[in-house]
Design a protein around this motif. Structure first.
Motif, PDB file in Angstrom:
ATOM      1  N   SER A 130       8.606  -4.341  -6.320  1.00  0.00           N
ATOM      2  CA  SER A 130       8.454  -3.997  -7.733  1.00  0.00           C
ATOM      3  C   SER A 130       7.581  -2.760  -7.924  1.00  0.00           C
ATOM      4  N   ILE A 131       6.417  -2.761  -7.280  1.00  0.00           N
ATOM      5  CA  ILE A 131       5.498  -1.627  -7.443  1.00  0.00           C
ATOM      6  C   ILE A 131       6.092  -0.369  -6.815  1.00  0.00           C
ATOM      7  N   GLU A 184       5.322   9.430  -7.416  1.00  0.00           N
ATOM      8  CA  GLU A 184       3.870   9.518  -7.273  1.00  0.00           C
ATOM      9  C   GLU A 184       3.205   8.516  -8.201  1.00  0.00           C
ATOM     10  N   ILE A 185       2.234   7.795  -7.639  1.00  0.00           N
ATOM     11  CA  ILE A 185       1.540   6.790  -8.443  1.00  0.00           C
ATOM     12  C   ILE A 185       0.094   6.678  -7.975  1.00  0.00           C
ATOM     13  N   THR A 186      -0.799   6.499  -8.918  1.00  0.00           N
ATOM     14  CA  THR A 186      -2.205   6.275  -8.591  1.00  0.00           C
ATOM     15  C   THR A 186      -2.410   4.776  -8.344  1.00  0.00           C
ATOM     16  N   TRP A 187      -3.559   4.452  -7.771  1.00  0.00           N
ATOM     17  CA  TRP A 187      -3.875   3.045  -7.550  1.00  0.00           C
ATOM     18  C   TRP A 187      -3.911   2.310  -8.886  1.00  0.00           C
ATOM     19  N   GLN A 188      -4.511   2.932  -9.892  1.00  0.00           N
ATOM     20  CA  GLN A 188      -4.657   2.279 -11.193  1.00  0.00           C
ATOM     21  C   GLN A 188      -3.300   1.959 -11.820  1.00  0.00           C
ATOM     22  N   LYS A 189      -2.379   2.909 -11.783  1.00  0.00           N
ATOM     23  CA  LYS A 189      -1.052   2.668 -12.373  1.00  0.00           C
ATOM     24  C   LYS A 189      -0.289   1.609 -11.581  1.00  0.00           C
ATOM     25  N   ALA A 190      -0.412   1.652 -10.259  1.00  0.00           N
ATOM     26  CA  ALA A 190       0.250   0.645  -9.432  1.00  0.00           C
ATOM     27  C   ALA A 190      -0.342  -0.738  -9.706  1.00  0.00           C
ATOM     28  N   PHE A 191      -1.663  -0.798  -9.822  1.00  0.00           N
ATOM     29  CA  PHE A 191      -2.339  -2.059 -10.109  1.00  0.00           C
ATOM     30  C   PHE A 191      -1.917  -2.602 -11.473  1.00  0.00           C
ATOM     31  N   ILE A 192      -1.880  -1.749 -12.470  1.00  0.00           N
ATOM     32  CA  ILE A 192      -1.476  -2.181 -13.819  1.00  0.00           C
ATOM     33  C   ILE A 192      -0.039  -2.701 -13.805  1.00  0.00           C
ATOM     34  N   ASN A 229      -0.401 -18.108 -10.655  1.00  0.00           N
ATOM     35  CA  ASN A 229       0.423 -16.892 -10.673  1.00  0.00           C
ATOM     36  C   ASN A 229      -0.383 -15.685 -11.145  1.00  0.00           C
ATOM     37  N   LEU A 230      -1.257 -15.887 -12.116  1.00  0.00           N
ATOM     38  CA  LEU A 230      -2.114 -14.777 -12.562  1.00  0.00           C
ATOM     39  C   LEU A 230      -3.112 -14.384 -11.466  1.00  0.00           C
ATOM     40  N   ALA A 231      -3.765 -15.373 -10.885  1.00  0.00           N
ATOM     41  CA  ALA A 231      -4.800 -15.084  -9.880  1.00  0.00           C
ATOM     42  C   ALA A 231      -4.214 -14.432  -8.633  1.00  0.00           C
ATOM     43  N   THR A 232      -3.188 -15.036  -8.075  1.00  0.00           N
ATOM     44  CA  THR A 232      -2.599 -14.444  -6.867  1.00  0.00           C
ATOM     45  C   THR A 232      -1.925 -13.119  -7.186  1.00  0.00           C
ATOM     46  N   GLY A 233      -1.351 -13.008  -8.365  1.00  0.00           N
ATOM     47  CA  GLY A 233      -0.691 -11.766  -8.751  1.00  0.00           C
ATOM     48  C   GLY A 233      -1.664 -10.606  -8.873  1.00  0.00           C
ATOM     49  N   VAL A 234      -2.816 -10.849  -9.457  1.00  0.00           N
ATOM     50  CA  VAL A 234      -3.824  -9.794  -9.573  1.00  0.00           C
ATOM     51  C   VAL A 234      -4.320  -9.396  -8.180  1.00  0.00           C
ATOM     52  N   PHE A 235      -4.529 -10.380  -7.320  1.00  0.00           N
ATOM     53  CA  PHE A 235      -4.945 -10.086  -5.944  1.00  0.00           C
ATOM     54  C   PHE A 235      -3.873  -9.280  -5.205  1.00  0.00           C
ATOM     55  N   PHE A 236      -2.619  -9.767  -5.240  1.00  0.00           N
ATOM     56  CA  PHE A 236      -1.521  -9.027  -4.608  1.00  0.00           C
ATOM     57  C   PHE A 236      -1.460  -7.600  -5.147  1.00  0.00           C
ATOM     58  N   SER A 237      -1.574  -7.457  -6.456  1.00  0.00           N
ATOM     59  CA  SER A 237      -1.476  -6.146  -7.094  1.00  0.00           C
ATOM     60  C   SER A 237      -2.540  -5.188  -6.597  1.00  0.00           C
ATOM     61  N   ALA A 238      -3.763  -5.660  -6.501  1.00  0.00           N
ATOM     62  CA  ALA A 238      -4.862  -4.804  -6.050  1.00  0.00           C
ATOM     63  C   ALA A 238      -4.647  -4.345  -4.617  1.00  0.00           C
ATOM     64  N   VAL A 239      -4.262  -5.255  -3.744  1.00  0.00           N
ATOM     65  CA  VAL A 239      -4.081  -4.924  -2.331  1.00  0.00           C
ATOM     66  C   VAL A 239      -2.852  -4.041  -2.133  1.00  0.00           C
ATOM     67  N   ILE A 240      -1.756  -4.414  -2.730  1.00  0.00           N
ATOM     68  CA  ILE A 240      -0.516  -3.658  -2.557  1.00  0.00           C
ATOM     69  C   ILE A 240      -0.648  -2.263  -3.153  1.00  0.00           C
ATOM     70  N   ALA A 241      -1.346  -2.152  -4.279  1.00  0.00           N
ATOM     71  CA  ALA A 241      -1.565  -0.835  -4.890  1.00  0.00           C
ATOM     72  C   ALA A 241      -2.308   0.101  -3.942  1.00  0.00           C
ATOM     73  N   LEU A 242      -3.210  -0.443  -3.139  1.00  0.00           N
ATOM     74  CA  LEU A 242      -3.925   0.378  -2.149  1.00  0.00           C
ATOM     75  C   LEU A 242      -2.964   1.020  -1.150  1.00  0.00           C
ATOM     76  N   PHE A 243      -1.950   0.275  -0.759  1.00  0.00           N
ATOM     77  CA  PHE A 243      -0.997   0.762   0.232  1.00  0.00           C
ATOM     78  C   PHE A 243       0.094   1.653  -0.359  1.00  0.00           C
ATOM     79  N   LEU A 244       0.419   1.435  -1.632  1.00  0.00           N
ATOM     80  CA  LEU A 244       1.529   2.184  -2.234  1.00  0.00           C
ATOM     81  C   LEU A 244       1.097   3.404  -3.034  1.00  0.00           C
ATOM     82  N   LYS A 245      -0.189   3.535  -3.315  1.00  0.00           N
ATOM     83  CA  LYS A 245      -0.657   4.707  -4.064  1.00  0.00           C
ATOM     84  C   LYS A 245      -0.431   5.950  -3.202  1.00  0.00           C
ATOM     85  N   ASN A 246      -0.123   7.029  -3.856  1.00  0.00           N
ATOM     86  CA  ASN A 246       0.076   8.281  -3.114  1.00  0.00           C
ATOM     87  C   ASN A 246      -0.351   9.497  -3.928  1.00  0.00           C
TER      88      ASN A 246
END
Length: 159
Positions: A56-57, A68-76, A139-156
């Motif tokens: 998705s991200i 191109e995406i920042t960590w913040q946009k990917a996290f959001i 779903n909210l808790a794990t989703g926010v965690f997944f989002s933060a970690v995955i955003a680190l890897f997908l930001k560019n």
């Protein structure tokens, strides 16, 4: 609505995967004979669920932000995905407990009661309202965690 089209699509996929997983659990006996091991088996559902966040991200980055995406946009984007998934989870839990595996809750209560856990406490934990609340929160808790970690890897792109 166009802004969150990708998140809506993948939240629907996430929910469908979760429902299919419940069918799979039931087929393998984790809702009756092996109900005491169901929580351990369910843990593995996080693998395909995390992959949904990755896809998705990544799709949001490629199709919405032009590669191109920042960590913040990917996290959001991931947090929005989490919120939609949490919104869909009551329907998924209802479908599971009423149609796919209506005996699951009574089976888990019986097994845990046989293990010495007080029945009244079990009935407070294993009921439709409690499962809906747990699904939303989890779903909210794990989703926010997944989002933060995955955003680190997908930001560019730098903020």
């Amino acid at each position: 609505m166009k802004k969150f089209e990708i998140e809506l699509k993948w939240a629907s996929a996430f929910t469908a995967i979760s429902i299919a997983w419940v069918y799979f659990e039931k087929f393998l006996g984790y809702h009756d004979a092996n109900v005491s091991s169901q929580a351990i088996f369910s843990f593995w559902l996080m693998v395909p669920q995390a992959l949904v966040y990755v896809v998705s991200i990544r799709q949001k980055r490629e199709k919405y932000y032009g590669g191109e995406i920042t960590w913040q946009k990917a996290f959001i984007s991931g947090v929005v995905l989490s919120a939609i998934i949490a919104g869909l989870s009551p329907a998924a839990v209802y479908l599971m407990t009423e149609f796919i595996s209506p005996e699951f809750l009574s089976n888990i209560v019986e097994v845990r009661a046989e293990q010495g856990v007080p029945r009244e406490g079990l009935e407070q934990i294993y009921n439709l309202n409690s499962l809906v609340s747990q699904a939303i929160f989890n779903n909210l808790a794990t989703g926010v965690f997944f989002s933060a970690v995955i955003a680190l890897f997908l930001k560019n792109k730098k903020a």
